[in-house]
Design a protein around this motif. Structure first.
Motif, PDB file in Angstrom:
ATOM      1  N   TYR A   1      -5.006   4.372  -3.224  1.00 40.20           N
ATOM      2  CA  TYR A   1      -5.819   3.528  -2.648  1.00 40.20           C
ATOM      3  C   TYR A   1      -5.605   3.740  -1.115  1.00 40.20           C
ATOM      4  N   VAL A   2      -6.474   4.260  -0.258  1.00 42.90           N
ATOM      5  CA  VAL A   2      -6.400   4.652   1.057  1.00 42.90           C
ATOM      6  C   VAL A   2      -5.537   3.548   1.872  1.00 42.90           C
ATOM      7  N   TYR A   3      -6.218   2.377   1.527  1.00 46.86           N
ATOM      8  CA  TYR A   3      -5.695   1.128   2.447  1.00 46.86           C
ATOM      9  C   TYR A   3      -4.402   0.876   2.122  1.00 46.86           C
ATOM     10  N   GLN A   4      -3.876   1.111   0.703  1.00 48.88           N
ATOM     11  CA  GLN A   4      -2.318   0.960   0.640  1.00 48.88           C
ATOM     12  C   GLN A   4      -1.454   2.049   1.289  1.00 48.88           C
ATOM     13  N   ILE A   5      -0.976   1.450   2.262  1.00 47.52           N
ATOM     14  CA  ILE A   5      -0.440   2.667   3.309  1.00 47.52           C
ATOM     15  C   ILE A   5       1.041   2.982   2.395  1.00 47.52           C
ATOM     16  N   LYS A   6       1.335   4.319   2.386  1.00 46.99           N
ATOM     17  CA  LYS A   6       2.686   4.756   1.717  1.00 46.99           C
ATOM     18  C   LYS A   6       3.830   4.387   2.505  1.00 46.99           C
ATOM     19  N   ARG A   7       5.053   4.114   2.114  1.00 46.97           N
ATOM     20  CA  ARG A   7       6.172   3.807   2.501  1.00 46.97           C
ATOM     21  C   ARG A   7       7.175   4.907   2.505  1.00 46.97           C
TER      22      ARG A   7
ATOM     23  N   LYS B   1     -11.975   3.154   0.011  1.00 44.46           N
ATOM     24  CA  LYS B   1     -11.694   4.654  -0.325  1.00 44.46           C
ATOM     25  C   LYS B   1     -10.524   4.831  -1.100  1.00 44.46           C
ATOM     26  N   ALA B   2     -10.539   5.657  -2.159  1.00 40.31           N
ATOM     27  CA  ALA B   2      -9.536   6.117  -2.992  1.00 40.31           C
ATOM     28  C   ALA B   2      -9.677   7.395  -3.336  1.00 40.31           C
TER      29      ALA B   2
END
Lengths: 299, 299, 299, 299
Positions: C99-105, C19-20
């Motif tokens: 990209y949803v799987y790249q969780i924000k920091r 998912k993006a």
């Protein structure tokens, strides 16, 4: 005023002829509630509702609103007030009795935008806003139709800042002639002189189309749009010499988002203006508001 | 309980040691306010706040909450209560003095969903919810960590409908042992027996995850989703024998739309549950609530 | 970070790995939606959600947020971005795939008042706020306990206006070291320098404890009390060089009355601050916000 | 209809003669947005606003509302619709084009309580509710004055449950004669037969004076008072055969307390009824609502 409304008013006056409100403000000290309630009891009055507020239990200001009923009140009200003076004096009270059957007299000032006027007239016509409205004053002709259709005299007094004094002289004459208790600026859009304000202290209720103190002055919706706020609001307040700085009576807001331009905000806001002003006016008519310094206590 | 909190409580008790609340309910008649305020004045008490409500001026029920201060209150409170009995008797009052320095003792019941528990513990920890919390009881282990980390004893009492009597026997024993004044069901999700309810009349506060009377019973968010409502809500109420039918203390809602499925509604709703329950509990701790028939008067 | 949370995150990443989100801003003209949706369709992507907004149909700015799914997205995302450049160029787009799987920091800055920090950590711990929180920075020690108890590194960097440069140098180093995407000022109470702000454009979210533009600057609750407002509020906004003048993300209010002094307003307001900030942060983490000039479009 | 209003309408039609809305509902699958937007682009249309919603990305229902402008739209609209059929067929769409210059025709049904009627007529008169109102139907005479004063024909059709069939026959004849698109029950208080409902599927908008599903049926304010709720509400919904069970369009609430008896609740509630109904009617006139099963998607 229609016959139906006249009948409604008479019924209301008959129903409430023994009911009064007492508003008190004085320095706080022990014994005030006791003295007031004992007094009313001695006069044969029954307390229906009572609210009080103290700014600070350690030597602050005391405020109280009492609603009571007494048999044959119209006959004894003069005496009641006279007897109360001793208590009032001993506690250094500002005080006022208000009799429910003495329906307040309200003048509405309006300009070209009629939504607030309509709301007030509608509530009035439905019997939900208990007031006599002997006149509506406007600097434009737009409101004449709706006002006269309800049997209310309409006074068109053109206004601009160059003739402010003459305009206000005419207005003050009318207010005196009709013995007005409450002046509502239902989007009147003209600045009043200090003389006019001083002559009607704590009697003039305005609606401003923002949640004050944001957007004091002109074009609040346009400025709200420019600032990108997510809420718009309206504020009803007593008029003082400082523009939009008088004691706030009521405020409310509505949510907006990026799709709402200033025109859309204006439409959304009109609905808030209507309800906020109507609530403030009702509270004033019901003697619920005490002004202290630049704030209101709303009981 | 942490030392910081203990210090906060002691300071609070010292500051408010002379402050009390008096709650009254009786048939309406002239002279009640006068008698009560005269009495307090005679005892040297100063009324700080006073609210009253009459269901019907013509022979209804009278409710009153008075907050007052008196010098050396702890020393004279027994005497005060004794002397008040004469007035109470003459007006057929239900009445109760409550002393602010006597901090109420609260038990929290919780199940697996911890958001309401967290909110209460957080407010408590911040010193905004003035109560002792001698124990938390749960039918699951989920809350143990958070509860014990705050130094509060945690009792795990597994429960299901077959062993309800034994479970409640243990719970009642604990409530008695810890001398509990207020029981909060912070999403406890177990039905209580009439015996348990009777033993704790008007002492058990529940949070239900709908705006009652809509969606009584199980799965309110799922049912709200199925019905296609545009608002979801939460209700805090006293527990009675009728499921979700007890006197309502507080309600609130939040807006949802077609994009919100029942899972999203649940998340949105949890935020409302937290604040509605926290308000209701605070009001109870501040003696603001009087239950009359199946309704609450919240002063 | 607890194991339970780690597992939750892994599950989330696995569930959403295809998912993006695509954010677009460009001058409006016919054919944009068509070009974008045709492109995504050609790449085998299915549009799940799509929102657009045009400031003015006659030659304004165009904004769009598309959420889509595509098989094997992590494998093809580079290619997708490369291919999109032709469209982006022809329409003069500012654009960004996320990209949803790249969780924000996310880094949280806090001072002595912890209610906003707590709310964020709580939502995070419940799995409702999808972010990594590699550090919390504070100019005081108050938050250390709660932060470290959740396994998050806590950096105490004392600050005052005389050492602002050195303090910010340390902070910037940490932000770089931990590769931070979002900085949340959860009542940090320190003014940031233009350099710090420029280095983190549209990445710093602040919570101000008033409904802006009312009560810009210090002590808003005290000033709200002095002004006698009937509503208090909170505003979440991106930080710019002008104090409290950055693009507003979210606002909300709560009702107060004459009984609420500034201390009471502060307590009521904290609840609004918590929810307003939490909503703004979630929207940022979900790539819902586009900043345009000094406003936000929140999809 | 007044001349001023007539002029306003003509201006509106001229301004919006090239603007249309397209509503779509079909099974979700990849490529829908692409196909629709590509189609509109090919026809020279510019998308102004677009919203979509999918019940479930994995094989759910797809809903879309597009607002677009195209040169000479009235001249090409027939052709547009014909060409769209191929796309519509391939995606199994329910679809509808709606042209903004074709002002919808609305009938209002009312009984004795006029507040909702007044609100609608007021919004209409101010030019904020874009509709023709060729007639108002009532089973009482109360509304005649206000309706006829605005130049709208008023039909008094006395009704009761014994003559329901004859009454509805007359009403249906009028609705047909005046080619009505939207029927608003502005507190009409009569139950409609399944035949009447079937003949006007998803065209009848009712206002119910509670937050449904609480207090279905008669006397909701009285029942709300008896239950002791702290919120009252209103719900606007499409009428189906199940009383008060149709798809909900909009709801709102207002706070009440123990002082509000059922009469006070009624007055407070009327204000909510007015705004909730007005919003729902506007959304319907702007083609914002899609009914799916027993719910609404409001774009």
């Amino acid at each position: 005023m229609t016959d139906a409304l006249q009948t409604k008013w008479s019924t209301f006056q008959e129903q409430h002829k023994n009911k009064a409100r007492l508003l008190i403000h004085c320095p706080d000290q022990p014994g005030i509630v006791s003295a007031v309630s004992e007094f009313l009891y001695q006069q044969g009055a029954n307390i229906i509702e009572s609210n009080q507020y103290t700014t600070d239990p350690a030597g602050g200001e005391f405020f109280m609103r009492v609603v009571f009923e007494a048999e044959q009140l119209p006959a004894i009200q003069k005496e009641l007030e006279q007897k109360f003076q001793a208590i009032a004096h001993s506690f250094q009270m500002d005080w006022r009795f208000s009799y429910v059957y003495q329906i307040k007299r309200m003048a509405i000032f309006v300009s070209k935008e009629l939504h607030c006027l309509r709301e007030l007239l509608w509530e009035w016509q439905s019997g939900d806003l208990i007031a006599d409205i002997p006149l509506v004053i406007s600097n434009h002709e737009d409101a004449r139709g709706i006002v006269e259709s309800l049997g209310i005299p309409f006074y068109h007094i053109p206004a601009n800042k160059d003739i402010r004094k003459q305009v206000e002289a005419k207005q003050l004459e009318l207010l005196k002639e009709f013995d007005i208790d409450v002046i509502v600026l239902a989007r009147y859009m003209q600045i009043l002189t200090p003389d006019f304000v001083a002559a009607n202290k704590n009697k003039i209720i305005n609606i401003h189309h923002s949640f004050l103190p944001a957007f004091v002055g002109a074009n609040p919706y346009e400025r709200a749009y420019q600032r990108g706020v997510k809420l718009i609001g309206a504020t009803s307040h007593f008029v003082t010499d400082e523009l939009d700085e008088g004691p706030i009576i009521e405020q409310d807001i509505s949510r907006v988002d990026h799709r709402d331009n200033s025109e859309a905000m204006k439409k959304i806001g009109q609905s808030i203006e209507r309800s906020v002003l109507a609530r403030a006016v009702k509270w004033q008519l019901e003697d619920r508001i005490i002004v202290h310094q630049n704030k209101t206590i709303v009981f």
